[in-house]
Design an enzyme around this catalytic site. Structure first.
Site, PDB file in Angstrom:
ATOM      1  N   ALA A   1       0.839  -1.206   0.000  1.00 10.01           N
ATOM      2  CA  ALA A   1       0.000   0.000   0.000  1.00 10.01           C
ATOM      3  C   ALA A   1       0.873   1.255   0.000  1.00 10.01           C
ATOM      4  O   ALA A   1       1.998   1.233   0.498  1.00 10.01           O
ATOM      5  CB  ALA A   1      -0.905  -0.001   1.226  1.00 10.01           C
ATOM      6  N   ASP A   2       0.362   2.346  -0.572  1.00 11.04           N
ATOM      7  CA  ASP A   2       1.035   3.639  -0.393  1.00 11.04           C
ATOM      8  C   ASP A   2       0.188   4.478   0.564  1.00 11.04           C
ATOM      9  O   ASP A   2      -0.834   4.002   1.077  1.00 11.04           O
ATOM     10  CB  ASP A   2       1.285   4.334  -1.739  1.00 11.04           C
ATOM     11  CG  ASP A   2      -0.003   4.712  -2.466  1.00 11.04           C
ATOM     12  OD1 ASP A   2      -1.070   4.779  -1.828  1.00 11.04           O
ATOM     13  OD2 ASP A   2       0.067   4.934  -3.689  1.00 11.04           O
ATOM     14  N   SER A   3       0.636   5.714   0.823  1.00  6.91           N
ATOM     15  CA  SER A   3      -0.042   6.515   1.841  1.00  6.91           C
ATOM     16  C   SER A   3      -1.515   6.763   1.481  1.00  6.91           C
ATOM     17  O   SER A   3      -2.368   6.811   2.363  1.00  6.91           O
ATOM     18  CB  SER A   3       0.696   7.844   2.040  1.00  6.91           C
ATOM     19  OG  SER A   3       0.757   8.532   0.804  1.00  6.91           O
TER      20      SER A   3
ATOM     21  N   ASP B   1      -3.427   4.717  -0.306  1.00  5.18           N
ATOM     22  CA  ASP B   1      -4.152   3.457  -0.097  1.00  5.18           C
ATOM     23  C   ASP B   1      -4.579   3.313   1.357  1.00  5.18           C
ATOM     24  O   ASP B   1      -5.686   2.852   1.649  1.00  5.18           O
ATOM     25  CB  ASP B   1      -3.259   2.258  -0.455  1.00  5.18           C
ATOM     26  CG  ASP B   1      -3.016   2.119  -1.954  1.00  5.18           C
ATOM     27  OD1 ASP B   1      -3.981   2.272  -2.717  1.00  5.18           O
ATOM     28  OD2 ASP B   1      -1.862   1.849  -2.342  1.00  5.18           O
TER      29      ASP B   1
END
Lengths: 421, 78
Positions: free
Chosen positions: B35-37, B39
């Site tokens: 995940a990224d921020s 997400d």
């Protein structure tokens, strides 16, 4: 200035996924128009559009999962998915996979859109109203912004050169290709991935263009007859969707790596009407000066042009104004000129129109054939120019000019020329 | 596995497009599940929607793993 050539093409159009299949179907006289079924149209004046044939990817259908993971698709509007697919195709066609830092830094992206994430903005506005601001997704903004098509394509392929976008309504695709060609000509990049993309077919889109009295409303029961440029019974444009992307490359760079060359971008002209927000100026002055500027840049005159891919949207006003401007610029050469509107087949792709039409223009040069203007049963005005009614026409095409005119009075013309091997 | 844990796992699989067997209690959204921020912001929103709880921003920052999410939601529900 450095020479710029087209070395790759990619497309998602209402006639299929792929530039070649779309082109084949255009030459056969097929229409991409059909009844809109993805949302309620009972209360809309227009119930038809030229829509992307979604499917499993066979027989020219467009399967978004072939180009972007489903979980990524959820984050963006379709204009970004279309652009990713068309750009992948164009880069593969050009056989250009920049891996070294130098090659990546010298390859840029310039993809525009007229409107961007129309559907997502409409849906999120309703969500905000119904459920409040805490339900607005963090992907709402990055999935709707117009330049995010360029952003996604650059991230996907590691393209670290100029990253830019264009928003000029229906001239977007042509301006994107013209501006990108200049970046290559000036030496800011050696390769540019350029074009337009659009996904406007939603209730808000149709309601909005209906309010402008721009769309065809009289052919809801015969969708394939609705887009009829120059015909006396035309009553507005048919909305289309999709994306056209080209790979533009500095000539020596293309030759050095043995790239296939479709055509050279020899001319690009721009002008403003300074007349009205949606209507073209009645004397066609904006279009005339735009074509003149593109031809001047190319060192050519209208007499050198074999084929014009018209803006020709099938609106009552615009078609004759453009035709008049072309005829005046051609003068005595008008009788030798061929001009058609591929919007009769694929509809009006708005911000992608200029890009898909640029691709059709270079394919017309490659194959020596002018695509037809469908449904041109009774021209509304007499002209010496051959408007290619109904059937494609085999002919030698060395120089093709493509016109795009947009709301706001923004005009762009591109001139392509055959490159002798 | 508790009902909450199962539902959390389902939401994570759906939003991050990861294999269900990777979604263990100790799996970190960013380090293990890709995940990224953005997400993670969306995941927290999905948890709020599914469980009818409010997860304030300062609490959201402490939710780093699947287990953190389950504990927080269970504490709110109790």
């Amino acid at each position: 200035m450095r020479r710029v050539v087209v070395t790759g093409i990619g497309m998602v159009s209402p006639l299929g996924c792929g530039a070649e299949i779309s082109w084949e179907r255009i030459l056969k006289g097929e229409s991409g128009a059909r009844k809109v079924e993805k949302f309620e149209t009972d209360d809309l004046q227009t119930k038809i559009a030229c829509q992307i044939p979604f499917g499993d990817g066979t027989d020219g259908t467009f399967n978004p999962n072939d180009w972007m993971e489903p979980k990524e698709q959820r984050k963006v509007d379709e204009f970004i998915v279309f652009a990713i697919a068309a750009a992948d195709q164009a880069l593969a066609d050009a056989n250009w996979k920049p891996e070294s830092t130098e090659d990546q830094n010298r390859t840029g992206v310039l993809i525009g859109s007229g409107i961007g994430g129309f559907q997502g903005i409409a849906d999120t506005a309703i969500l905000l109203n119904e459920k409040g601001p805490r339900r607005v997704s963090p992907f709402f903004i990055p999935g709707r912004l117009i330049n995010l098509a360029s952003g996604y394509v650059s991230i996907r392929h590691g393209l670290k050169g100029p990253n830019h976008s264009v928003v000029t309504a229906c001239s977007t695709g042509a301006h994107a290709i013209g501006d990108a060609a200049r970046l290559v000509a000036y030496g800011d990049a050696d390769v540019m991935v350029a074009g337009g993309t659009e996904s406007p077919i939603c209730r808000l889109g149709i309601a909005g263009f209906n309010a402008c009295r721009a769309l065809s409303t009289g052919y809801n029961d015969e969708p394939e007859k609705a887009s009829r440029p120059y015909d006396k019974d035309r009553d507005g444009f048919v909305m289309g969707e999709g994306s056209g992307i080209v790979v533009l490359e500095e000539y020596e760079h293309a030759v050095a790596r043995g790239a296939k060359i479709y055509a050279e971008v020899v001319g690009y002209g721009l002008s403003g009407d300074a007349y009205h927000i949606t209507s073209p100026s009645p004397d066609g002055d904006g279009g005339y000066r735009c074509m003149e500027a593109a031809l001047k840049r190319a060192g050519l005159t209208m007499a050198d042009v074999d084929y014009v891919n018209a803006h020709g949207t099938s609106t009552p006003l615009g078609d004759e104004i453009e035709l008049g401007a072309v005829a005046r610029l051609a003068g005595d050469a008008a009788k030798n000129l061929t001009m058609s509107s591929t919007k009769s087949s694929v509809g009006h792709l708005l911000g992608a129109a200029g890009a898909v039409e640029a691709i059709f223009s270079v394919l017309a040069i490659r194959d020596g054939i002018a695509p037809p203007t469908l449904n041109l049963d009774n021209p509304s005005v007499e002209t010496e120019i051959d408007l290619v009614p109904h059937k494609a026409k085999k002919m030698e095409i060395n120089v093709a000019l493509s016109n795009s005119f947009g709301f706001g009075g923004t005009n762009a013309s591109l001139v392509f020329k055959k490159v002798e091997a | 596995m508790s009902n909450v844990a199962e539902q959390v796992k389902k939401i994570v699989v759906e939003h991050l497009g990861v294999e269900a067997d990777k979604v263990t209690e100790s799996a970190s959204f960013i380090d293990d599940l890709g995940a990224d921020s953005l997400d993670t912001v969306e995941l927290v929103m999905a948890f709020e929607e599914a469980f009818g709880v409010e997860i304030p921003d300062d609490a959201a920052e402490t939710i780093q793993t699947v287990g953190d999410a389950v504990s927080f939601i269970e504490s709110k529900a109790n």
